[in-house]
Design a protein around this motif. Structure first.
Motif, mmCIF file in Angstrom:
data_model
loop_
_atom_site.group_PDB
_atom_site.id
_atom_site.type_symbol
_atom_site.label_atom_id
_atom_site.label_comp_id
_atom_site.label_asym_id
_atom_site.label_seq_id
_atom_site.Cartn_x
_atom_site.Cartn_y
_atom_site.Cartn_z
ATOM 1 N N THR A 210 0.833 -1.206 0.000
ATOM 2 C CA THR A 210 0.000 0.000 0.000
ATOM 3 C C THR A 210 0.863 1.249 0.000
ATOM 4 O O THR A 210 0.554 2.238 -0.694
ATOM 5 N N ILE A 211 1.949 1.226 0.767
ATOM 6 C CA ILE A 211 2.853 2.384 0.793
ATOM 7 C C ILE A 211 3.482 2.596 -0.574
ATOM 8 O O ILE A 211 3.621 3.735 -1.046
ATOM 9 N N MET A 212 3.860 1.511 -1.235
ATOM 10 C CA MET A 212 4.432 1.633 -2.573
ATOM 11 C C MET A 212 3.410 2.171 -3.567
ATOM 12 O O MET A 212 3.763 2.909 -4.495
ATOM 13 N N ALA A 213 2.136 1.819 -3.382
ATOM 14 C CA ALA A 213 1.091 2.404 -4.228
ATOM 15 C C ALA A 213 1.018 3.907 -4.001
ATOM 16 O O ALA A 213 0.831 4.690 -4.946
ATOM 17 N N GLY A 214 1.182 4.329 -2.744
ATOM 18 C CA GLY A 214 1.217 5.763 -2.451
ATOM 19 C C GLY A 214 2.415 6.434 -3.081
ATOM 20 O O GLY A 214 2.312 7.555 -3.613
ATOM 21 N N LEU A 215 3.571 5.761 -3.038
ATOM 22 C CA LEU A 215 4.766 6.316 -3.669
ATOM 23 C C LEU A 215 4.572 6.433 -5.173
ATOM 24 O O LEU A 215 4.986 7.420 -5.790
ATOM 25 N N ASN A 216 3.948 5.436 -5.758
ATOM 26 C CA ASN A 216 3.655 5.466 -7.187
ATOM 27 C C ASN A 216 2.791 6.684 -7.542
ATOM 28 O O ASN A 216 3.073 7.404 -8.502
ATOM 29 N N GLN A 217 1.754 6.918 -6.755
ATOM 30 C CA GLN A 217 0.882 8.060 -7.010
ATOM 31 C C GLN A 217 1.612 9.378 -6.802
ATOM 32 O O GLN A 217 1.391 10.349 -7.535
ATOM 33 N N THR A 218 2.491 9.430 -5.812
ATOM 34 C CA THR A 218 3.282 10.639 -5.571
ATOM 35 C C THR A 218 4.177 10.953 -6.766
ATOM 36 O O THR A 218 4.272 12.100 -7.206
ATOM 37 N N ILE A 219 4.817 9.924 -7.317
ATOM 38 C CA ILE A 219 5.683 10.124 -8.479
ATOM 39 C C ILE A 219 4.866 10.596 -9.678
ATOM 40 O O ILE A 219 5.270 11.513 -10.406
ATOM 41 N N MET A 220 3.711 9.993 -9.890
ATOM 42 C CA MET A 220 2.872 10.390 -11.023
ATOM 43 C C MET A 220 2.381 11.829 -10.882
ATOM 44 O O MET A 220 2.362 12.599 -11.854
ATOM 45 N N MET A 221 1.993 12.213 -9.680
ATOM 46 C CA MET A 221 1.525 13.578 -9.459
ATOM 47 C C MET A 221 2.667 14.578 -9.566
ATOM 48 O O MET A 221 2.487 15.698 -10.050
ATOM 49 N N ALA A 222 3.851 14.178 -9.135
ATOM 50 C CA ALA A 222 5.017 15.050 -9.287
ATOM 51 C C ALA A 222 5.316 15.271 -10.762
ATOM 52 O O ALA A 222 5.643 16.391 -11.185
#
Length: 281
Positions: A210-222
């Motif tokens: 789940t944390i990695m999914a959050g990191l994935n979304q953070t990278i995409m939004m960045a």
């Protein structure tokens, strides 16, 4: 028509507050800006100074380690090769450096805040409305104080990107830890585990997908902020898109847009791969 007697404005107190920060803490903000800029320039120098083929191989290795899929690994190499063939390699490395810096700071901020929100309901009640504001407020609004405090350039672009991109990481870190089976936590406690040992030995590993999914979304939004960031002095693919808009050069804008899409796909597949069980295909 709404009665004017009921109108009020928050403009003056906010402007006064920002002016006070600039006047009284300008040196502090300059020190923070210099520290961020030095690290960012170091990352950018490494990426731009590394031979292109080494960077491509490094991304292919990451893709293989994350997914264990031969086709995807080769696809990552081909897509990055296309970026270079379009003449966008240097701009892509600049964008990647900006994203890397923003993501690193987001991880340092987001994961601890997510842990606190999961452990303390009072913290969660405070953080969630703030995250709602960060995600819904137009990015141009918080670019203004960032410019006043840090000036034009890469640093305000990094900070604006962090504000926009860090909420998913906080939310999903909180969610991942809360979803850990209570029986597993109770078993760890019964075996004499301390709260810190349980957190790092049990809860975080189980919450990692789940944390990695959050990191994935953070990278995409960045990555989605690169064009906005280019308006305040950030270089890279966003600047090329902006130049295409200003000169009505459709082809130039489209080429840079393709570069952004390729970078997004590569980073998305790699981070998703590390967030899932590894499989050989």
């Amino acid at each position: 028509m709404f009665p004017e007697s009921l109108n009020f404005s928050i403009r003056k107190p906010i402007n006064h507050f920002v002016d006070m920060l600039v006047t009284n803490y300008g040196s502090t903000f300059r020190a923070i800006s210099d520290a961020i800029l030095q690290v960012l320039l170091l990352i950018e120098g490494v990426l731009r100074g590394t031979p292109w083929w080494v960077v491509i191989i490094a991304f292919m290795v990451l893709a293989w380690l994350g997914t264990r899929r031969v086709v995807l690994t080769i696809g990552v190499g081909i897509m990055l090769l296309v970026v270079g063939m379009l003449g966008l390699w240097d701009q892509t490395m600049q964008t990647l450096a900006l994203m890397t810096m923003a993501t690193l700071i987001s991880v340092v901020i987001g994961i601890p805040l997510g842990i606190l929100a999961a452990k303390f309901r009072s913290v969660q009640r405070i953080i969630l409305p703030v995250l709602d504001v960060m995600q819904t407020m137009p990015s141009f609004v918080y670019l203004i104080p960032a410019l006043m405090l840090f000036g034009l350039g890469k640093v305000p672009a990094v900070l604006a990107t962090i504000i926009y991109a860090v909420p998913p990481l906080i939310r999903l870190t909180d969610l991942g830890i809360r979803q850990v089976d209570h029986e597993v936590v109770e078993a760890s406690t019964a075996f004499g585990g301390s709260p810190m040992r349980i957190l790092f030995g049990t809860e975080l590993p189980l919450a990692m997908p789940t944390i990695m999914a959050g990191l994935n979304q953070t990278i995409m939004m960045a990555l989605s902020m690169v064009v906005v960031a280019s308006m305040i002095g950030a270089r890279g693919l966003g600047e090329t898109v902006l130049n295409g808009i200003q000169t009505l050069d459709v082809g130039k804008g489209l080429e840079a847009g393709i570069g952004i899409v390729i970078l997004a796909i590569v980073l998305d597949r790699i981070t998703q791969g590390f967030g899932k069980p590894r499989r050989f295909k």
